[in-house]
Design a protein around this motif. Structure first.
Motif, PDB file in Angstrom:
ATOM      1  N   ILE A   1       0.838  -1.209   0.000  1.00  0.00           N
ATOM      2  CA  ILE A   1       0.000   0.000   0.000  1.00  0.00           C
ATOM      3  C   ILE A   1       0.869   1.255   0.000  1.00  0.00           C
ATOM      4  CG2 ILE A   1      -1.654   1.331   1.374  1.00  0.00           C
ATOM      5  CD1 ILE A   1      -2.861  -1.361   2.267  1.00  0.00           C
ATOM      6  N   SER A   2       1.967   1.223   0.754  1.00  0.00           N
ATOM      7  CA  SER A   2       2.829   2.405   0.849  1.00  0.00           C
ATOM      8  C   SER A   2       3.570   2.678  -0.453  1.00  0.00           C
ATOM      9  CB  SER A   2       3.843   2.220   1.990  1.00  0.00           C
ATOM     10  OG  SER A   2       4.827   1.253   1.652  1.00  0.00           O
ATOM     11  N   LEU A   3       3.781   1.640  -1.282  1.00  0.00           N
ATOM     12  CA  LEU A   3       4.519   1.814  -2.535  1.00  0.00           C
ATOM     13  C   LEU A   3       3.606   2.082  -3.731  1.00  0.00           C
ATOM     14  CD1 LEU A   3       7.150  -1.075  -2.169  1.00  0.00           C
ATOM     15  CD2 LEU A   3       7.606   1.384  -2.004  1.00  0.00           C
ATOM     16  N   LEU A   4       2.333   1.715  -3.633  1.00  0.00           N
ATOM     17  CA  LEU A   4       1.424   1.844  -4.766  1.00  0.00           C
ATOM     18  C   LEU A   4       1.317   3.261  -5.338  1.00  0.00           C
ATOM     19  CD1 LEU A   4      -1.682  -0.487  -4.228  1.00  0.00           C
ATOM     20  CD2 LEU A   4      -0.077  -0.463  -6.123  1.00  0.00           C
ATOM     21  N   PRO A   5       1.295   4.313  -4.508  1.00  0.00           N
ATOM     22  CA  PRO A   5       1.163   5.652  -5.093  1.00  0.00           C
ATOM     23  C   PRO A   5       2.310   6.041  -6.010  1.00  0.00           C
ATOM     24  CG  PRO A   5       0.660   5.698  -2.739  1.00  0.00           C
ATOM     25  CD  PRO A   5       1.248   4.357  -3.036  1.00  0.00           C
ATOM     26  N   ASP A   6       3.480   5.459  -5.821  1.00  0.00           N
ATOM     27  CA  ASP A   6       4.672   5.888  -6.563  1.00  0.00           C
ATOM     28  C   ASP A   6       5.243   4.832  -7.493  1.00  0.00           C
ATOM     29  OD1 ASP A   6       5.013   8.457  -5.015  1.00  0.00           O
ATOM     30  OD2 ASP A   6       5.209   7.029  -3.381  1.00  0.00           O
ATOM     31  N   CYS A   7       4.738   3.598  -7.442  1.00  0.00           N
ATOM     32  CA  CYS A   7       5.388   2.507  -8.173  1.00  0.00           C
ATOM     33  C   CYS A   7       4.363   1.572  -8.807  1.00  0.00           C
ATOM     34  CB  CYS A   7       6.268   1.682  -7.237  1.00  0.00           C
ATOM     35  SG  CYS A   7       7.399   2.616  -6.198  1.00  0.00           S
ATOM     36  N   GLU A   8       4.836   0.841  -9.831  1.00  0.00           N
ATOM     37  CA  GLU A   8       4.128  -0.332 -10.320  1.00  0.00           C
ATOM     38  C   GLU A   8       4.635  -1.491  -9.465  1.00  0.00           C
ATOM     39  OE1 GLU A   8       1.695  -0.629 -12.552  1.00  0.00           O
ATOM     40  OE2 GLU A   8       1.735   1.557 -12.817  1.00  0.00           O
ATOM     41  N   VAL A   9       3.758  -2.066  -8.652  1.00  0.00           N
ATOM     42  CA  VAL A   9       4.191  -3.030  -7.644  1.00  0.00           C
ATOM     43  C   VAL A   9       3.864  -4.463  -8.061  1.00  0.00           C
ATOM     44  CG1 VAL A   9       4.047  -3.734  -5.235  1.00  0.00           C
ATOM     45  CG2 VAL A   9       3.869  -1.310  -5.831  1.00  0.00           C
ATOM     46  N   TYR A  10       4.887  -5.297  -8.067  1.00  0.00           N
ATOM     47  CA  TYR A  10       4.752  -6.735  -8.271  1.00  0.00           C
ATOM     48  C   TYR A  10       5.239  -7.422  -6.998  1.00  0.00           C
ATOM     49  CZ  TYR A  10       4.473  -5.570 -13.264  1.00  0.00           C
ATOM     50  OH  TYR A  10       4.102  -5.045 -14.480  1.00  0.00           O
ATOM     51  N   ILE A  11       4.694  -8.614  -6.714  1.00  0.00           N
ATOM     52  CA  ILE A  11       5.123  -9.324  -5.502  1.00  0.00           C
ATOM     53  C   ILE A  11       5.062 -10.823  -5.721  1.00  0.00           C
ATOM     54  CG2 ILE A  11       2.825  -9.409  -4.432  1.00  0.00           C
ATOM     55  CD1 ILE A  11       4.213  -8.847  -1.725  1.00  0.00           C
ATOM     56  N   THR A  12       5.958 -11.547  -5.077  1.00  0.00           N
ATOM     57  CA  THR A  12       5.948 -13.009  -5.137  1.00  0.00           C
ATOM     58  C   THR A  12       4.881 -13.529  -4.178  1.00  0.00           C
ATOM     59  OG1 THR A  12       7.636 -13.135  -3.400  1.00  0.00           O
ATOM     60  CG2 THR A  12       8.400 -13.094  -5.672  1.00  0.00           C
ATOM     61  N   ASP A  13       3.993 -14.357  -4.686  1.00  0.00           N
ATOM     62  CA  ASP A  13       2.894 -14.898  -3.876  1.00  0.00           C
ATOM     63  C   ASP A  13       3.097 -16.405  -3.751  1.00  0.00           C
ATOM     64  OD1 ASP A  13       0.550 -15.020  -2.438  1.00  0.00           O
ATOM     65  OD2 ASP A  13      -0.748 -15.118  -4.209  1.00  0.00           O
ATOM     66  N   TRP A  14       3.795 -16.815  -2.679  1.00  0.00           N
ATOM     67  CA  TRP A  14       4.127 -18.229  -2.502  1.00  0.00           C
ATOM     68  C   TRP A  14       2.901 -19.028  -2.077  1.00  0.00           C
ATOM     69  CZ3 TRP A  14       8.407 -18.617  -4.907  1.00  0.00           C
ATOM     70  CH2 TRP A  14       9.374 -17.613  -4.822  1.00  0.00           C
ATOM     71  N   HIS A  15       2.809 -20.268  -2.518  1.00  0.00           N
ATOM     72  CA  HIS A  15       1.656 -21.115  -2.235  1.00  0.00           C
ATOM     73  C   HIS A  15       1.877 -21.950  -0.975  1.00  0.00           C
ATOM     74  CE1 HIS A  15       0.640 -21.103  -6.838  1.00  0.00           C
ATOM     75  NE2 HIS A  15       0.490 -19.929  -6.261  1.00  0.00           N
ATOM     76  N   ASN A  16       0.769 -22.308  -0.339  1.00  0.00           N
ATOM     77  CA  ASN A  16       0.800 -23.170   0.839  1.00  0.00           C
ATOM     78  C   ASN A  16       1.121 -24.598   0.393  1.00  0.00           C
ATOM     79  OD1 ASN A  16       0.306 -24.548   3.249  1.00  0.00           O
ATOM     80  ND2 ASN A  16      -1.364 -23.184   3.802  1.00  0.00           N
ATOM     81  N   ALA A  17       2.195 -25.166   0.936  1.00  0.00           N
ATOM     82  CA  ALA A  17       2.661 -26.489   0.492  1.00  0.00           C
ATOM     83  C   ALA A  17       1.612 -27.574   0.696  1.00  0.00           C
ATOM     84  CB  ALA A  17       3.947 -26.860   1.222  1.00  0.00           C
ATOM     85  N   ARG A  18       0.721 -27.396   1.656  1.00  0.00           N
ATOM     86  CA  ARG A  18      -0.290 -28.437   1.908  1.00  0.00           C
ATOM     87  C   ARG A  18      -1.276 -28.550   0.738  1.00  0.00           C
ATOM     88  NH1 ARG A  18      -3.492 -24.733   6.240  1.00  0.00           N
ATOM     89  NH2 ARG A  18      -4.883 -23.723   4.763  1.00  0.00           N
ATOM     90  N   ASP A  19      -1.337 -27.516  -0.102  1.00  0.00           N
ATOM     91  CA  ASP A  19      -2.286 -27.501  -1.218  1.00  0.00           C
ATOM     92  C   ASP A  19      -1.634 -27.866  -2.543  1.00  0.00           C
ATOM     93  OD1 ASP A  19      -4.386 -26.633   0.467  1.00  0.00           O
ATOM     94  OD2 ASP A  19      -3.684 -24.557   0.308  1.00  0.00           O
ATOM     95  N   ILE A  20      -0.356 -28.275  -2.516  1.00  0.00           N
ATOM     96  CA  ILE A  20       0.366 -28.589  -3.754  1.00  0.00           C
ATOM     97  C   ILE A  20       0.537 -30.104  -3.855  1.00  0.00           C
ATOM     98  CG2 ILE A  20       2.470 -28.193  -5.072  1.00  0.00           C
ATOM     99  CD1 ILE A  20       2.904 -25.679  -3.321  1.00  0.00           C
ATOM    100  N   PRO A  21      -0.030 -30.746  -4.877  1.00  0.00           N
ATOM    101  CA  PRO A  21       0.073 -32.203  -4.998  1.00  0.00           C
ATOM    102  C   PRO A  21       1.518 -32.674  -5.041  1.00  0.00           C
ATOM    103  CG  PRO A  21      -1.513 -31.307  -6.574  1.00  0.00           C
ATOM    104  CD  PRO A  21      -0.799 -30.134  -5.969  1.00  0.00           C
ATOM    105  N   VAL A  22       1.756 -33.868  -4.551  1.00  0.00           N
ATOM    106  CA  VAL A  22       3.099 -34.452  -4.559  1.00  0.00           C
ATOM    107  C   VAL A  22       3.632 -34.547  -5.992  1.00  0.00           C
ATOM    108  CG1 VAL A  22       4.417 -36.538  -4.010  1.00  0.00           C
ATOM    109  CG2 VAL A  22       2.669 -35.719  -2.431  1.00  0.00           C
ATOM    110  N   SER A  23       2.729 -34.699  -6.958  1.00  0.00           N
ATOM    111  CA  SER A  23       3.135 -34.833  -8.363  1.00  0.00           C
ATOM    112  C   SER A  23       3.845 -33.591  -8.891  1.00  0.00           C
ATOM    113  CB  SER A  23       1.912 -35.130  -9.239  1.00  0.00           C
ATOM    114  OG  SER A  23       0.949 -34.092  -9.117  1.00  0.00           O
ATOM    115  N   ALA A  24       3.723 -32.453  -8.202  1.00  0.00           N
ATOM    116  CA  ALA A  24       4.403 -31.222  -8.633  1.00  0.00           C
ATOM    117  C   ALA A  24       5.900 -31.292  -8.387  1.00  0.00           C
ATOM    118  CB  ALA A  24       3.802 -30.011  -7.913  1.00  0.00           C
ATOM    119  N   GLY A  25       6.349 -32.267  -7.602  1.00  0.00           N
ATOM    120  CA  GLY A  25       7.781 -32.449  -7.375  1.00  0.00           C
ATOM    121  C   GLY A  25       8.298 -31.700  -6.159  1.00  0.00           C
TER     122      GLY A  25
END
Length: 435
Positions: A126-150
Motif C-alpha cells: 500500500i505504501s509503494l502503490l502511489p509511486d510505483c508499479e508493484v509486483y510481488i511473489t505470492d508463494w503457495h501453501n505447500a499443503r495444497d500442492i500435490p506431490v506430483s508437482a515435485g
C-alpha cells in the motif's frame, strides 16, 4: 504414517480449540442467562469469541483487501490483483491500478516464505502503490500442492526469482524482505553470470540473514544447536488427507507459529488477555488494532520439507551465501559477478531475528561492485517488523529506498564483457505467463 498422524493431530487440536471457543460463546450468550447477569458468563463469551476467531484464522489465507486508493487526480481508482507468471509453488502478481498511467518505477517485492503468506507485506504494498508499479511473489501453501508437482528447495526458489526477474525485464528494482534476501542476492548473481542483460537495476535487501553468524540471535543459535537429523525428526510431517498435498513432507505452519509465539510468549499472552477484556466491555471491533494484527499473524502456511531443511543446512549451518559458495545444480553462483546492479541494505537496530550486521554483509560479498553503487541504512529503534512496516518504514526507510531507486534508474553502467551461457533447465520453475 507417523508423520501424517502428527500432522492430523495438530489440525485436530486446532479444530477442537476453534470448536471450544464457538461453544463457549454460544453457551454464554444463551438468551435465558440475560435474566441473571453474571460477569463470569460475560468473560466466557468474550473468551469464546477471541478463541474461535484466533484458531479459525490459522487455516485461512488472508485477502489482500486492496480494492482501491486515491491517486494524484483526487479520484479513487480500482486496484486489480493480476497474476502475470504462474507456477506450482508460487506466482508473480501485479497490483494494477485501473485508469492510471504506468509509473516509471517498477518494483518487485520478494515476500518471505517463512510461515506467513505474502499478505504480511500488505502495508508495504500500500505504501509503494502511489509511486510505483508493484509486483510481488505470492508463494503457495505447500499443503495444497500435490506431490506430483515435485520438490521445491532453495535452488528451485532461487530459479523462480530468476524467472520473475527475466519476465519483468532489466528496468526492475527488486526489494527482498527478510528471509529471501540471501536467495535474491544469489538470483541476481546467477543472472549476472548467465544473462547479464536481464539483471534488475537495483537490489534492496531488508533485514535478511546474508551472514547469520555476523551477529548471532536465538534463530541462528537454534540452527547451530540441532542436527539435521533432529530437525527432520522433530519438525517434518506429512500432509493429511484433508488437503490436496496429501503425503507431501512439510514443515507445518502451525509448528512455525508455535515457535513465533514462544519467542514473545508474555507479550502475546498479555495482548489476548487485554483483548478479552475489551470484548467484555464492548470496546472491541472487527477491525481494531488487535484483530488487524493477529488476523495476519496467525494465518500461517506450510513450507515444503526440502525448502525448510535446505535453508537451515545451507544458509545457516554451512553459510553458503556468506562464504560465496552457493551452487545451483552443482554450478557455482559467484556474487562477485554482480558489477552493475546497485545494492542497498536496510537493518533495524533492535532486530532480534536478523540482527544488525547480518544483512549489511552483502556489501562485502559484492566485490565486483563499485562503492558508489553500494548503500546501507541502520534504522534506530526499529525491530524486525518495523523495517518493512509501521512508522519506521513509512517515515524513514521508504523515502530512502525510493531515493535509492531513483538514483539508479538511469542508463546502466557498463560492466565488463561476459560470455553468456545457456540457462540450465530448472526443475519446477514457473513457465506459464498469464495472458
Amino acid at each position: 504414517m507417523r508423520y501424517m498422524a502428527t500432522y492430523d493431530l495438530m489440525e485436530t487440536l486446532r479444530n477442537t480449540n476453534q470448536w471450544l471457543g464457538a461453544s463457549a460463546l454460544s453457551f454464554a450468550s444463551y438468551p435465558a442467562f440475560a435474566m441473571v447477569p453474571n460477569p463470569a458468563l460475560q468473560w466466557m463469551a468474550a473468551w469464546g469469541e477471541v478463541t474461535e476467531r484466533s484458531f479459525q484464522r490459522m487455516v485461512a489465507k488472508p485477502d489482500w483487501g486492496i480494492h482501491s486508493f486515491t491517486c494524484e487526480d483526487g479520484k479513487d481508482h480500482l486496484v486489480n490483483v493480476e497474476t502475470v507468471v504462474e507456477g506450482d509453488f508460487g506466482d508473480l502478481i501485479h497490483f494494477k491500478v485501473m485508469g492510471r498511467e504506468t509509473k516509471p518505477r517498477q518494483v518487485m517485492l520478494v515476500a518471505p516464505m517463512s510461515g506467513h503468506y505474502a499478505t504480511l507485506l500488505r502495508s508495504t504494498v500500500i505504501s509503494l502503490l502511489p509511486d510505483c508499479e508493484v509486483y510481488i511473489t505470492d508463494w503457495h501453501n505447500a499443503r495444497d500442492i500435490p506431490v506430483s508437482a515435485g520438490k521445491f528447495d532453495i535452488e528451485d526458489y532461487t530459479l523462480y526469482l530468476v524467472d520473475y526477474m527475466r519476465h519483468l525485464g532489466p528496468d526492475t528494482h527488486v526489494i527482498a524482505v527478510c528471509q529471501p534476501a540471501p536467495l535474491t542476492l544469489a538470483a541476481t548473481a546467477y543472472l549476472a553470470g548467465e544473462e547479464p542483460d536481464a539483471q534488475p537495476r537495483s537490489l534492496t535487501l531488508i533485514g535478511g540473514p546474508i551472514d547469520p553468524d555476523a551477529n548471532a540471535t536465538d534463530v541462528t543459535d537454534f540452527g547451530h544447536r540441532v542436527t539435521m537429523g533432529q530437525l527432520e525428526q522433530m519438525m517434518i510431517q506429512r500432509v493429511g488427507f484433508k488437503y490436496k498435498g496429501v503425503g507431501r513432507k512439510v514443515y507445518p505452519g502451525l509448528l512455525q507459529l508455535s515457535s513465533f509465539m514462544s519467542m514473545n510468549a508474555d507479550r502475546h499472552s498479555k495482548a489476548f488477555s487485554e483483548q478479552i477484556q475489551r470484548v467484555m466491555k464492548g470496546e472491541a471491533s472487527d477491525h481494531d488494532a488487535h484483530n488487524r494484527f493477529y488476523d495476519e499473524y496467525l494465518a500461517v502456511m506450510d513450507m515444503t520439507a526440502e525448502f525448510y531443511l535446505s535453508t537451515v543446512d545451507r544458509i545457516f549451518k554451512k553459510g553458503e551465501i556468506a562464504k560465496n559458495a552457493f551452487t545451483i545444480e552443482g554450478k557455482p553462483v559467484d556474487i562477485a559477478k554482480i558489477t552493475n546492479v546497485a545494492v542497498k541494505t536496510v537493518e533495524g537496530a533492535d532486530d532480534d531475528i536478523s540482527a544488525p550486521g547480518q544483512c549489511v554483509a552483502a556489501l562485502d560479498l559484492c566485490t565486483g561492485l563499485p562503492d558508489d553503487m553500494k548503500a546501507s541504512h541502520l534504522e534506530p529503534g526499529a525491530g524486525h517488523y518495523g523495517i518493512f512496516a509501521g512508522k519506521s518504514w513509512r517515515n524513514n526507510i521508504r523515502p530512502l529506498v525510493l531515493e535509492f531507486i531513483d538514483a539508479n534508474a538511469g542508463p546502466r553502467k557498463k560492466a565488463k564483457a561476459k560470455t553468456a551461457k545457456p540457462t540450465p533447465k530448472a526443475a519446477n520453475k514457473p513457465t506459464k505467463a498469464a495472458k
